[in-house]
Design an enzyme around this catalytic site. Structure first.
Site, PDB file in Angstrom:
ATOM      1  N   GLU A   1      -3.683  -9.254   4.157  1.00 18.38           N
ATOM      2  CA  GLU A   1      -4.407  -8.906   5.376  1.00 18.38           C
ATOM      3  C   GLU A   1      -5.561  -9.864   5.667  1.00 18.38           C
ATOM      4  OE1 GLU A   1      -3.386  -6.839   3.070  1.00 18.38           O
ATOM      5  OE2 GLU A   1      -2.731  -4.943   3.937  1.00 18.38           O
TER       6      GLU A   1
ATOM      7  N   GLU B   1       0.843  -1.208   0.000  1.00 22.89           N
ATOM      8  CA  GLU B   1       0.000   0.000   0.000  1.00 22.89           C
ATOM      9  C   GLU B   1       0.870   1.248   0.000  1.00 22.89           C
ATOM     10  OE1 GLU B   1      -2.308  -1.446   3.429  1.00 22.89           O
ATOM     11  OE2 GLU B   1      -4.067  -0.966   2.240  1.00 22.89           O
TER      12      GLU B   1
HETATM   13  N1  T1G Z   1       4.116  -6.979  12.218  1.00 23.72           N
HETATM   14  C1  T1G Z   1       4.807  -7.313  13.340  1.00 23.72           C
HETATM   15  N2  T1G Z   1       5.656  -8.366  13.421  1.00 23.72           N
HETATM   16  C2  T1G Z   1       5.799  -9.105  12.302  1.00 23.72           C
HETATM   17  C3  T1G Z   1       5.106  -8.829  11.102  1.00 23.72           C
HETATM   18  C4  T1G Z   1       4.238  -7.710  11.095  1.00 23.72           C
HETATM   19  N3  T1G Z   1       3.579  -7.344  10.005  1.00 23.72           N
HETATM   20  N4  T1G Z   1       5.475  -9.778  10.198  1.00 23.72           N
HETATM   21  C5  T1G Z   1       6.343 -10.586  10.796  1.00 23.72           C
HETATM   22  N5  T1G Z   1       6.553 -10.201  12.058  1.00 23.72           N
HETATM   23  C6  T1G Z   1       7.466 -10.806  13.033  1.00 23.72           C
HETATM   24  C7  T1G Z   1       7.112 -12.234  13.340  1.00 23.72           C
HETATM   25  O1  T1G Z   1       6.136 -12.305  14.369  1.00 23.72           O
HETATM   26  C8  T1G Z   1       8.452 -12.785  13.778  1.00 23.72           C
HETATM   27  O2  T1G Z   1       8.666 -12.280  15.092  1.00 23.72           O
HETATM   28  C9  T1G Z   1       9.432 -12.061  12.875  1.00 23.72           C
HETATM   29  O3  T1G Z   1       8.749 -10.878  12.421  1.00 23.72           O
HETATM   30  C10 T1G Z   1       9.832 -12.881  11.664  1.00 23.72           C
HETATM   31  O4  T1G Z   1       8.606 -13.284  11.033  1.00 23.72           O
HETATM   32  C11 T1G Z   1      -2.842  -1.369   7.191  1.00 23.72           C
HETATM   33  C12 T1G Z   1      -3.516  -3.763   8.265  1.00 23.72           C
HETATM   34  C13 T1G Z   1       6.921 -11.204   6.122  1.00 23.72           C
HETATM   35  C14 T1G Z   1       6.521 -13.386   4.967  1.00 23.72           C
HETATM   36  O5  T1G Z   1       0.390 -10.012   7.014  1.00 23.72           O
HETATM   37  O6  T1G Z   1       3.813 -13.049   6.399  1.00 23.72           O
HETATM   38  O7  T1G Z   1      -0.341  -4.266   6.798  1.00 23.72           O
HETATM   39  O8  T1G Z   1       8.922 -14.508  16.240  1.00 23.72           O
HETATM   40  O9  T1G Z   1       9.023 -15.746  11.297  1.00 23.72           O
HETATM   41  O10 T1G Z   1       9.189 -16.664   7.887  1.00 23.72           O
HETATM   42  O11 T1G Z   1      -3.371  -2.638   5.313  1.00 23.72           O
HETATM   43  O12 T1G Z   1       6.456 -12.647   8.613  1.00 23.72           O
HETATM   44  O13 T1G Z   1      10.936 -13.205  15.497  1.00 23.72           O
HETATM   45  O14 T1G Z   1       9.520 -12.377  17.400  1.00 23.72           O
HETATM   46  O15 T1G Z   1       7.174 -14.880   9.805  1.00 23.72           O
HETATM   47  O16 T1G Z   1      10.761 -14.822   7.031  1.00 23.72           O
HETATM   48  C15 T1G Z   1       0.144  -7.326   6.611  1.00 23.72           C
HETATM   49  C16 T1G Z   1       2.943 -10.887   7.893  1.00 23.72           C
HETATM   50  C17 T1G Z   1       0.063  -6.810   8.014  1.00 23.72           C
HETATM   51  C18 T1G Z   1       2.718 -10.098   6.603  1.00 23.72           C
HETATM   52  C19 T1G Z   1       8.329 -13.161   6.664  1.00 23.72           C
HETATM   53  N6  T1G Z   1       1.374  -8.087   6.437  1.00 23.72           N
HETATM   54  N7  T1G Z   1       4.263 -11.469   7.940  1.00 23.72           N
HETATM   55  O17 T1G Z   1       8.280 -14.533   6.974  1.00 23.72           O
HETATM   56  O18 T1G Z   1       9.595 -14.549   9.143  1.00 23.72           O
HETATM   57  S1  T1G Z   1      -1.453  -5.980   8.339  1.00 23.72           S
HETATM   58  C20 T1G Z   1       1.394  -9.401   6.701  1.00 23.72           C
HETATM   59  C21 T1G Z   1       4.568 -12.554   7.183  1.00 23.72           C
HETATM   60  C22 T1G Z   1      -1.361  -4.604   7.332  1.00 23.72           C
HETATM   61  C23 T1G Z   1      -2.459  -2.600   6.395  1.00 23.72           C
HETATM   62  C24 T1G Z   1      -2.639  -3.890   7.102  1.00 23.72           C
HETATM   63  C25 T1G Z   1       5.951 -13.110   7.376  1.00 23.72           C
HETATM   64  C26 T1G Z   1       6.925 -12.699   6.257  1.00 23.72           C
HETATM   65  P1  T1G Z   1       9.577 -13.149  16.132  1.00 23.72           P
HETATM   66  P2  T1G Z   1       8.539 -14.720  10.352  1.00 23.72           P
HETATM   67  P3  T1G Z   1       9.519 -15.223   7.725  1.00 23.72           P
END
Ligand code: T1G
Length: 694
Positions: A125, A105
């Site tokens: 999301e 976004e």
């Molecule tokens: N926010 C906070 N922490 C996050 C995070 C996030 N978006 N994504 C990952 N982490 C943390 C995770 O908990 C872990 O923490 C560490 O990073 C490594 O993650 C307004 C509302 C990017 C594909 O849904 O899909 O944007 O355990 O083990 O396997 O429209 O993380 O080390 O303490 O998963 O390499 C939208 C979510 C959010 C993507 C990487 N974005 N993340 O995978 O590492 S909502 C997502 C993932 C949003 C807006 C909306 C995956 C990854 P810890 P990991 P990975």
């Protein structure tokens, strides 16, 4: 300059480099850094263009999910995105790794986007029970068209940079350093005096769907097909549809309203909990976080049956070569043939190309004889589920495998310590319990033996994640975590038939709750004769299933079991079964009663929660959230209900404990008495989640 956003002016190109490990989430420190830098740039005449890029392994992976449900911290995302979108100078997003959710976004608010060819560009999301809440549902359709946009947003599945270029989501591809590529592209934009177009101002890609909604409606319906019970996917589609209705601003307001509804709703809270629970489960309790996994280059799988084949396919699907070992050529060829058939079937459905099939089968080398496992770093045994055979295999492996090799059993309930006891290396032995079909189901229970070494556990967790599984470390007991809780539920579902409930009533309550398959349909699928034989061996009677089996009703494979089957797999309630049950109850002198759906649901779920409490008391699971991960990814527990322990917390543990105590009395079943931990938490008005904060 905040440490989360480094600013550098390279001959008039202002580089904003986000550095917020591990995934460059748009945390408040990043938003503040961007806000301050953009604010300053407004009055800095030396700035001719702006490049937005990220340090580390990826571009922005989304809003910071940990901030949700907490008081908002300014500046908000909308404010920062507004500054990007209305910048008087060209803004280029140079994307590598992931641009997900708020990350994409943000890029959509830049004038130009360049990416590497394998970048993941997506709006996932919906997987968190949300929708893109920073304009994604209004901007993406204007860039890739509403049909592609609704597919991407409702499924949450990303596309890569290559496809992004084809559909117009990116303006160019690059290799190597995002900053250098961004600066070069920005210079080109300046030299060519390219006009600054805001995505929101270009509606040209909406025109076709505005005239004829068919393709859009079909895409929305198709994307929503498998979303039973979930509210977010429908809201996503509604928001995208708004682009065909009104102005951009109206669409943005609609998106905001729906986003807040979802974020504050029960389903998204559960799905965000599940997101973190899954990641928490990969951290082995009691083992230092910096424990290194052992090197695993060569993997051997022993047994080319259903499980061994499925496990081999999981490795091949992840691009990891395996040696698949059988004791005889015929069994090996059969196993390889089944895998090839599975892959061909997927290819026939368009799920992969013929070339993919060849590549994956090429990663599986069939061998006869255990000696072929000599130089394997990890050996996964998947032979018959009898202790004698497993012990024989492990004793032989002990003599064959190289020092330091990890020896894992895929057993679904046998005692790991007993298996380890036949080796001289119990510290290298553990369980890796995959769930059938192993190439599909996500969960892998990592069963910790009494002597399993910490780095062996970490190795198994690491390899499970490498092959796309979701690991949960569990202790060694009958049924480990998942099957132990399943038996607590099966005991109640079986008993309910002797009290007056019918199989179809019980199954309907369970599927309405959101679990894909009820206990009796599951029994028919697995085959009733297996349990029947084992009961006979142990001299145990179970009148109703015994009567079914004596009547040849072994389940789906016999065309009848608790249900009848007319050619397909769909269970059809069978009056003959109702008759058999009623006759059996008469013979037993039992009078059936009307059992309410509410009682059925409580007796399906609360005994599992009770068993989960015992599992926590015994240390078989380290966290209540690990138990939830087991049920979410091994048994199809609905993601929007978070898992059995999370669900119990939402119901209230006092209610759960009280109902269990009542059923224990009403049905004269001491096993339903609330476990001490459950009683304690209920009395203290606490939750299972409160144990995590200890
Ligand atoms: N926010 C906070 N922490 C996050 C995070 C996030 N978006 N994504 C990952 N982490 C943390 C995770 O908990 C872990 O923490 C560490 O990073 C490594 O993650 C307004 C509302 C990017 C594909 O849904 O899909 O944007 O355990 O083990 O396997 O429209 O993380 O080390 O303490 O998963 O390499 C939208 C979510 C959010 C993507 C990487 N974005 N993340 O995978 O590492 S909502 C997502 C993932 C949003 C807006 C909306 C995956 C990854 P810890 P990991 P990975």
């Amino acid at each position: 300059m905040s440490e989360a956003v480094k600013v550098e002016n390279r001959d008039g190109i202002l580089v904003l480099l986000i550095d917020n490990p591990p995934v460059n989430a748009l945390s408040v420190s990043v938003r503040k850094g961007l806000h301050d830098a953009l604010d300053k740039a407004k009055t800095d005449n030396s700035v001719k263009a702006i490049v937005l890029a990220c340090a580390g392994r990826s571009f922005i992976s989304g809003a910071d999910i940990r901030e949700f449900g907490k008081p908002p911290q300014p500046p908000g995302m909308a404010e920062v995105l507004d500054m990007l979108e209305n910048s008087p100078r060209p803004v280029v997003a140079a994307i590598h790794g992931n641009a997900l959710g708020g990350g994409l976004e943000t890029a959509l608010c830049c004038h130009f986007r360049i990416a590497t060819k394998d970048t993941k560009l997506g709006l996932p999301e919906v997987k968190l029970g949300l929708l893109p809440g920073a304009g994604g549902t209004q901007r993406l359709p204007r860039v890739v068209g509403p049909v592609k946009a609704v597919q991407m947003i409702v499924t949450g599945e990303p596309i890569n940079g290559d496809e992004g270029l084809k559909v117009g989501l990116v303006d160019g591809l690059f290799e190597g350093d995002p900053v250098a590529a961004g600066v070069e592209f920005a210079k080109k934009v300046l030299a060519e005096k390219r006009p600054l177009k805001r995505v929101r101002d270009d509606n040209s890609k909406l025109d076709a769907a505005k005239k004829d909604r068919t393709a859009f409606n079909e895409a929305a319906a198709a994307a929503n097909k498998r979303n039973r019970g979930l509210v977010a996917p429908l809201a996503c589609a509604e928001c995208v549809a708004q682009t065909l209705e009104g102005t951009f601003e109206e669409g943005l307001a609609f998106e905001r309203k729906k986003f807040l509804e979802l974020m504050n709703g029960e389903q998204s809270k559960a799905q965000r909990y599940a997101f973190f629970a899954e990641r928490e489960a990969s951290k082995v309790a009691g083992v230092p976080a910096d424990t290194k996994p052992r090197k695993v280059d060569h993997v051997a799988i022993i047994g080319a049956g259903t499980m061994g084949g499925g496990i081999s396919m999981s490795f091949a699907n992840a691009g990891i070569a395996v040696t698949l070992i059988e004791l005889g050529q015929e069994q090996l060829d059969r196993g390889l043939g089944v895998m090839k058939k599975n892959y061909d079937a997927t290819a026939a459905r368009g799920g992969m190309s013929a070339d993919d099939v060849t590549k994956r089968m090429g990663l599986i080398t069939g061998k006869v004889g255990l000696e072929a496992a000599t130089d394997a770093d990890l050996i996964i045994e998947a032979v018959f589920e009898t202790m004698a055979i497993k012990k024989d295999v492990f004793a032989k492996l002990d003599a064959i495998a190289k020092p330091g090799a990890v020896l894992a059993s895929n057993t679904s309930y046998l005692n790991i310590d007993e298996i380890a006891s036949v080796t001289k290396r119990p510290q290298d032995v553990l369980g890796m319990h995959f769930f059938s079909p192993a190439n599909v189901m996500k969960l892998c229970e990592i069963v910790r033996g009494a002597k399993t070494a910490p780095d062996v556990l970490v190795t198994a967790v690491n390899i499970a994640r490498r092959i796309g599984k979701i690991p949960a470390v569990v202790g060694n007991c009958d049924g480990f975590v998942g099957n132990r809780m399943l038996s607590a539920r099966s005991k109640q579902s079986d008993k309910l038939l002797y009290e007056g409930a019918l199989p179809q009533q019980v199954d309907a309550v369970v599927t309405k709750f959101g679990i894909p398959m009820g206990p009796f349909t599951m029994g028919d699928m697995a085959g009733l004769d297996i349990g029947w034989r084992s009961r006979k061996d142990r001299g145990i009677k179970s009148e109703i299933p015994d009567a079914l089996c004596e009547d040849g009703r072994f389940g789906l494979k016999a065309g009848k079991g608790y249900y009848k089957y007319e050619g397909g797999r769909a269970p059809i309630p069978d009056p003959e079964v109702e008759d058999l049950i009623s006759k059996t109850l008469q013979k037993m002198g039992k009078t059936p009663r009307k059992v309410s759906d509410e009682e059925i649901l409580e007796r399906m779920v609360y005994p599992m929660v009770n068993e989960g409490a015992r599992i926590l008391e015994e240390g078989i699971a380290a966290r209540a959230s690990d138990i939830d991960v087991v049920w979410l990814y091994g048994y199809g527990w609905p993601i929007y209900r978070g898992g059995p322990m999370y669900y119990a917390d939402t119901v209230g543990l006092k209610h759960v404990a009280d109902r269990l105590a009542a059923y224990a009395k009403e049905t004269n079943d001491p096993s339903l008495e609330p476990a001490p931990l459950l009683k304690k938490l209920a009395a203290e008005g606490k939750t299972f989640a409160s144990l995590a904060s200890k």
